[in-house]
Write a protein that holds these residues in place. Structure first.
Motif, PDB file in Angstrom:
ATOM      1  N   MET A  44       4.875   6.700  -5.179  1.00 55.43           N
ATOM      2  CA  MET A  44       4.761   7.154  -6.568  1.00 55.43           C
ATOM      3  C   MET A  44       4.406   8.636  -6.649  1.00 55.43           C
ATOM      4  N   ARG A  45       3.717   9.153  -5.650  1.00 55.59           N
ATOM      5  CA  ARG A  45       3.338  10.574  -5.662  1.00 55.59           C
ATOM      6  C   ARG A  45       4.540  11.504  -5.542  1.00 55.59           C
ATOM      7  N   CYS A  53      -1.433  16.910  -5.683  1.00 58.58           N
ATOM      8  CA  CYS A  53      -0.446  15.820  -5.557  1.00 58.58           C
ATOM      9  C   CYS A  53       0.980  16.331  -5.371  1.00 58.58           C
ATOM     10  N   GLY A  83       0.817  -1.220   0.000  1.00 58.51           N
ATOM     11  CA  GLY A  83       0.000   0.000   0.000  1.00 58.51           C
ATOM     12  C   GLY A  83       0.846   1.262   0.000  1.00 58.51           C
ATOM     13  N   TRP A 139       7.720  -3.346  -6.194  1.00 55.20           N
ATOM     14  CA  TRP A 139       6.382  -2.775  -6.334  1.00 55.20           C
ATOM     15  C   TRP A 139       6.183  -2.126  -7.697  1.00 55.20           C
ATOM     16  N   LYS A 140       7.255  -1.620  -8.277  1.00 56.96           N
ATOM     17  CA  LYS A 140       7.207  -1.003  -9.606  1.00 56.96           C
ATOM     18  C   LYS A 140       8.492  -1.359 -10.336  1.00 56.96           C
ATOM     19  N   ASP A 197       1.649   3.531  -3.702  1.00 58.53           N
ATOM     20  CA  ASP A 197       0.929   4.712  -4.190  1.00 58.53           C
ATOM     21  C   ASP A 197       1.478   5.989  -3.574  1.00 58.53           C
ATOM     22  N   HIS A 198       1.776   5.955  -2.288  1.00 58.60           N
ATOM     23  CA  HIS A 198       2.335   7.130  -1.618  1.00 58.60           C
ATOM     24  C   HIS A 198       3.705   7.481  -2.189  1.00 58.60           C
TER      25      HIS A 198
END
Length: 187
Positions: free
Chosen positions: A109-110, A171, A103, A132-133, A106-107
Motif C-alpha cells: 500500500m505504501r 513514506c 503482512g 488483501w484490499k 501494508d508494504h
C-alpha cells in the motif's frame, strides 16, 4: 526447473552450482528453484547472495529465503520494494504477493499511488488478486488525506497537470502542490 516443481532433492547440487553462474538470469532461476524445493541445506549459500543485484537475483534470493522460513527473506523483499530507482522493486512486489503473507499488504500500500506508476499498478494488482484490499479501498487510499510526515518540495513537475510535486520523506509518496494544498492526484 521441472525438478524443482516436483521438489526433487537430487536437483539441489546442480542448482547450487548454478548459483555461481556468470549469468544473472541463471542465478535468479536457480535461487527460485531452490526456494521451491525447500531444502534447508541451501540457506547458507542463499544468505551469502543477498547483495547480488544482477537482473532479478536479489528478489529471487529473498523470495527463496522467505519460502525456506528465513524471516530475513520477507524483510529483504520489503526493503527492495522501498529502494527508490531499483529495478528489483517490481519483482519484489510480485514476490511479496507470491508469499501470500498478509503482512505484505501494508508494504504494498505504501507504493500504490507513488510516482512510479508501474510499481504502483503492480502493487495494486497484487493487493487485489490476493484479496488483501478491494479496488474501492485502494481508490480511497489514493484519494484520501495525504501522508505529510515530512514533505520535501521537489524541483519536478507532474507530467499530466504541470503542478509542482512534493515528496514525503517518510513514506515516499508524491503529492501535487496546488493553491488549496497538497493532493495525491491531479486536479
Amino acid at each position: 526447473r521441472a525438478r524443482a516443481e516436483r521438489k526433487a532433492v537430487e536437483a539441489v547440487e546442480p542448482l547450487l552450482r548454478a548459483l555461481k553462474s556468470e549469468r544473472a538470469f541463471v542465478r535468479a532461476a536457480a535461487a527460485r528453484a531452490l526456494g521451491e524445493i525447500g531444502d534447508s541445506r541451501v540457506l547458507p549459500p542463499l544468505r551469502a547472495m543477498t547483495e547480488d543485484r544482477g537482473s532479478g537475483v536479489a528478489t529471487q534470493v529473498a523470495l527463496a529465503l522467505a519460502r525456506l522460513g528465513e524471516p530475513r527473506g520477507f524483510e529483504l523483499l520489503a526493503s527492495l520494494l522501498r529502494s527508490v530507482g531499483d529495478p528489483e522493486r517490481i519483482g519484489a512486489a510480485v514476490a511479496l504477493g507470491e508469499l501470500g503473507d498478509p503482512g505484505a499488504a501494508d508494504h504494498l500500500m505504501r507504493v500504490v499511488g507513488t510516482s512510479d506508476e508501474i510499481l504502483g499498478d503492480t502493487a495494486e494488482r497484487v493487493l487485489i488478486e490476493r484479496g488483501w484490499k478491494t479496488p474501492e479501498e485502494i481508490r480511497k487510499a489514493k484519494l484520501g488525506e495525504p501522508c505529510i510526515h515530512d514533505a520535501v518540495f521537489a524541483n519536478e513537475l507532474c507530467y499530466d497537470c504541470g503542478a509542482p510535486l512534493a515528496r514525503c520523506t517518510k513514506c515516499d509518496a508524491w503529492f501535487h502542490q496546488h493553491a488549496a494544498g497538497l493532493s495525491a492526484t491531479c486536479l
